[in-house]
Each structure stands twice: as structure tokens, then as C-alpha cells.
Design a protein around this motif. Sequence first.
Motif, mmCIF file in Angstrom:
data_model
loop_
_atom_site.group_PDB
_atom_site.id
_atom_site.type_symbol
_atom_site.label_atom_id
_atom_site.label_comp_id
_atom_site.label_asym_id
_atom_site.label_seq_id
_atom_site.Cartn_x
_atom_site.Cartn_y
_atom_site.Cartn_z
ATOM 1 N N LEU A 125 0.833 -1.205 0.000
ATOM 2 C CA LEU A 125 0.000 0.000 0.000
ATOM 3 C C LEU A 125 0.868 1.256 0.000
ATOM 4 O O LEU A 125 0.543 2.245 -0.664
ATOM 5 C CB LEU A 125 -0.953 -0.015 1.190
ATOM 6 N N PHE A 126 1.978 1.215 0.727
ATOM 7 C CA PHE A 126 2.898 2.355 0.727
ATOM 8 C C PHE A 126 3.488 2.574 -0.664
ATOM 9 O O PHE A 126 3.581 3.715 -1.145
ATOM 10 C CB PHE A 126 4.019 2.143 1.759
ATOM 11 N N ILE A 127 3.867 1.491 -1.333
ATOM 12 C CA ILE A 127 4.413 1.619 -2.686
ATOM 13 C C ILE A 127 3.346 2.157 -3.643
ATOM 14 O O ILE A 127 3.655 2.939 -4.547
ATOM 15 C CB ILE A 127 4.995 0.277 -3.185
ATOM 16 N N SER A 128 2.086 1.773 -3.432
ATOM 17 C CA SER A 128 1.017 2.307 -4.290
ATOM 18 C C SER A 128 0.866 3.817 -4.086
ATOM 19 O O SER A 128 0.548 4.545 -5.035
ATOM 20 C CB SER A 128 -0.312 1.585 -4.070
ATOM 21 N N VAL A 129 1.121 4.293 -2.881
ATOM 22 C CA VAL A 129 1.107 5.737 -2.632
ATOM 23 C C VAL A 129 2.254 6.398 -3.395
ATOM 24 O O VAL A 129 2.078 7.450 -4.022
ATOM 25 C CB VAL A 129 1.197 6.038 -1.116
ATOM 26 N N LEU A 130 3.438 5.772 -3.374
ATOM 27 C CA LEU A 130 4.569 6.296 -4.141
ATOM 28 C C LEU A 130 4.250 6.337 -5.634
ATOM 29 O O LEU A 130 4.637 7.272 -6.339
ATOM 30 C CB LEU A 130 5.827 5.463 -3.895
ATOM 31 N N CYS A 131 3.523 5.340 -6.107
ATOM 32 C CA CYS A 131 3.099 5.299 -7.507
ATOM 33 C C CYS A 131 2.221 6.505 -7.832
ATOM 34 O O CYS A 131 2.418 7.178 -8.847
ATOM 35 C CB CYS A 131 2.343 3.996 -7.774
ATOM 36 N N MET A 132 1.272 6.785 -6.965
ATOM 37 C CA MET A 132 0.379 7.921 -7.200
ATOM 38 C C MET A 132 1.127 9.250 -7.093
ATOM 39 O O MET A 132 0.828 10.196 -7.821
ATOM 40 C CB MET A 132 -0.796 7.894 -6.219
ATOM 41 N N VAL A 133 2.120 9.322 -6.206
ATOM 42 C CA VAL A 133 2.949 10.528 -6.109
ATOM 43 C C VAL A 133 3.730 10.720 -7.401
ATOM 44 O O VAL A 133 3.824 11.832 -7.932
ATOM 45 C CB VAL A 133 3.894 10.451 -4.881
ATOM 46 N N SER A 134 4.269 9.621 -7.935
ATOM 47 C CA SER A 134 4.983 9.684 -9.212
ATOM 48 C C SER A 134 4.066 10.199 -10.321
ATOM 49 O O SER A 134 4.456 11.064 -11.109
ATOM 50 C CB SER A 134 5.531 8.300 -9.570
ATOM 51 N N ALA A 135 2.842 9.680 -10.375
ATOM 52 C CA ALA A 135 1.876 10.127 -11.388
ATOM 53 C C ALA A 135 1.544 11.609 -11.200
ATOM 54 O O ALA A 135 1.420 12.348 -12.184
ATOM 55 C CB ALA A 135 0.610 9.286 -11.316
ATOM 56 N N ALA A 136 1.429 12.048 -9.951
ATOM 57 C CA ALA A 136 1.124 13.451 -9.679
ATOM 58 C C ALA A 136 2.274 14.358 -10.108
ATOM 59 O O ALA A 136 2.046 15.437 -10.672
ATOM 60 C CB ALA A 136 0.821 13.648 -8.193
ATOM 61 N N LEU A 137 3.505 13.917 -9.870
ATOM 62 C CA LEU A 137 4.659 14.724 -10.273
ATOM 63 C C LEU A 137 4.740 14.852 -11.797
ATOM 64 O O LEU A 137 5.024 15.938 -12.317
ATOM 65 C CB LEU A 137 5.957 14.121 -9.715
ATOM 66 N N VAL A 138 4.479 13.751 -12.498
ATOM 67 C CA VAL A 138 4.468 13.807 -13.966
ATOM 68 C C VAL A 138 3.365 14.745 -14.434
ATOM 69 O O VAL A 138 3.572 15.554 -15.350
ATOM 70 C CB VAL A 138 4.294 12.395 -14.573
ATOM 71 N N GLU A 139 2.193 14.660 -13.802
ATOM 72 C CA GLU A 139 1.078 15.532 -14.205
ATOM 73 C C GLU A 139 1.390 16.999 -13.915
ATOM 74 O O GLU A 139 1.058 17.881 -14.715
ATOM 75 C CB GLU A 139 -0.210 15.097 -13.496
ATOM 76 N N MET A 140 2.027 17.275 -12.789
ATOM 77 C CA MET A 140 2.409 18.655 -12.480
ATOM 78 C C MET A 140 3.391 19.193 -13.515
ATOM 79 O O MET A 140 3.266 20.330 -13.978
ATOM 80 C CB MET A 140 3.004 18.737 -11.073
ATOM 81 N N LYS A 141 4.347 18.373 -13.902
ATOM 82 C CA LYS A 141 5.316 18.770 -14.930
ATOM 83 C C LYS A 141 4.614 18.982 -16.273
ATOM 84 O O LYS A 141 4.879 19.964 -16.981
ATOM 85 C CB LYS A 141 6.411 17.702 -15.058
ATOM 86 N N ARG A 142 3.699 18.075 -16.612
ATOM 87 C CA ARG A 142 2.964 18.180 -17.880
ATOM 88 C C ARG A 142 2.133 19.460 -17.915
ATOM 89 O O ARG A 142 2.139 20.192 -18.897
ATOM 90 C CB ARG A 142 2.063 16.951 -18.075
ATOM 91 N N LEU A 143 1.431 19.746 -16.828
ATOM 92 C CA LEU A 143 0.601 20.957 -16.775
ATOM 93 C C LEU A 143 1.445 22.229 -16.788
ATOM 94 O O LEU A 143 1.068 23.225 -17.414
ATOM 95 C CB LEU A 143 -0.311 20.923 -15.558
ATOM 96 N N ALA A 144 2.587 22.219 -16.103
ATOM 97 C CA ALA A 144 3.461 23.395 -16.099
ATOM 98 C C ALA A 144 4.007 23.651 -17.506
ATOM 99 O O ALA A 144 4.061 24.806 -17.958
ATOM 100 C CB ALA A 144 4.609 23.198 -15.119
ATOM 101 N N LEU A 145 4.348 22.584 -18.206
ATOM 102 C CA LEU A 145 4.834 22.725 -19.576
ATOM 103 C C LEU A 145 3.721 23.215 -20.497
ATOM 104 O O LEU A 145 3.948 24.077 -21.355
ATOM 105 C CB LEU A 145 5.399 21.384 -20.060
#
Length: 177
Positions: free
Chosen positions: A97-117
Motif C-alpha cells: 500500500l505504501f508503494i502504491s502511494v509512491l506510484c500515485m505521487v509519481s503520477a502526480a509529479l508527472v502531471e504537475m510537470k505536464r501541466l506546467a509545460l
Amino acid sequence: MQVEELKILIRMFPIWATGIIICAAYAQLGTLFVEQGMMMDRTIGSFSIPAASLSACDVISVIFWVPVYDRVIVPIARKFTGREKGFTELQRMGIGLFISVLCMVSAALVEMKRLALAQALGLVDENVPIPLSITWQIPQYFLFGAAEVFTFIGQLEFFYEQSPDGMCVACLLHCPF
């Protein structure tokens, strides 16, 4: 005897309910991750990658993590914990479950980068891919594969050990109610 079996099931219910967390994260593989990938640069050389095909990375990740888990992680954990299986079932589920949280954090970071770009290029309201490679999504798929291995192995072992003898464990794990 039926009353005792019911008591066992009631005690297992909170553990079963934690599966909702991993299922919610799993639902993102076919929704958020695909939508995110559709709005990214999907070309590698002259080849265009369909956004939904990146879910194969999850399968590859599981194929990678099962032997790593069994041959590397469990023996190391066994040395530290003194347990035959390395971790308890609940620890395995917690790690997953902790790793799944890290997965969602990774997805959020990619989305933040995508939106900023997209904002920097003035493409926020445009329905065009952003010049950010879809390969940036691979870590989130890879992390989710690890989360699946830890969580589902832990769940299977837990429910097989704790469920009443006359109960079908597969029914318990996959019952929607």
C-alpha cells in the motif's frame, strides 16, 4: 461452529477493506494514466506508442518483481526478522500500500510537470499533446507492479491462513460485497 466462522470473518473484514485502496490505485491505470499519456508526446523515433499500451509496463513490472521479491527481498528480510517468510502478511500488505502511494505521487509529479509545460507553451486549453515524452510514465507503472506483488501476495497468504477451513478464499478476495 458457524458462529465462530462468522466471528473470524468479522475480524478479517478490516483487512479485506484495505484492499479498496489498492483497487482505487489500480483503477488509475486504465483511466488517469491513459488520459495523461494521451496528452503527452507518444512518439519514439518514427514509432507512435498508443497511450493504453503502456499498461504492459505494469505486467512487465510484476514479472520482474515476483522473482526479485522471492529470491532477493524475502531472504534479506528473513535475516533481519528471523521469520521464514521474511515479513508478516500484514507487513507485506502495508509495504504494498505504501508503494502504491509512491506510484500515485509519481503520477502526480508527472502531471504537475505536464501541466506546467502546457501552461508555459500556452497549450492549457488546447487538445494537443504536450512535448513531454510518455516514457516519463514508466516509473509509475513500474511502482504499481511492485505494489501489486507485495499487496496481493500478502493478501493471499493472510486470507489462506486466517479464513475458516470450509471457506473459499478466492471468493473472499474477489467478492464485491
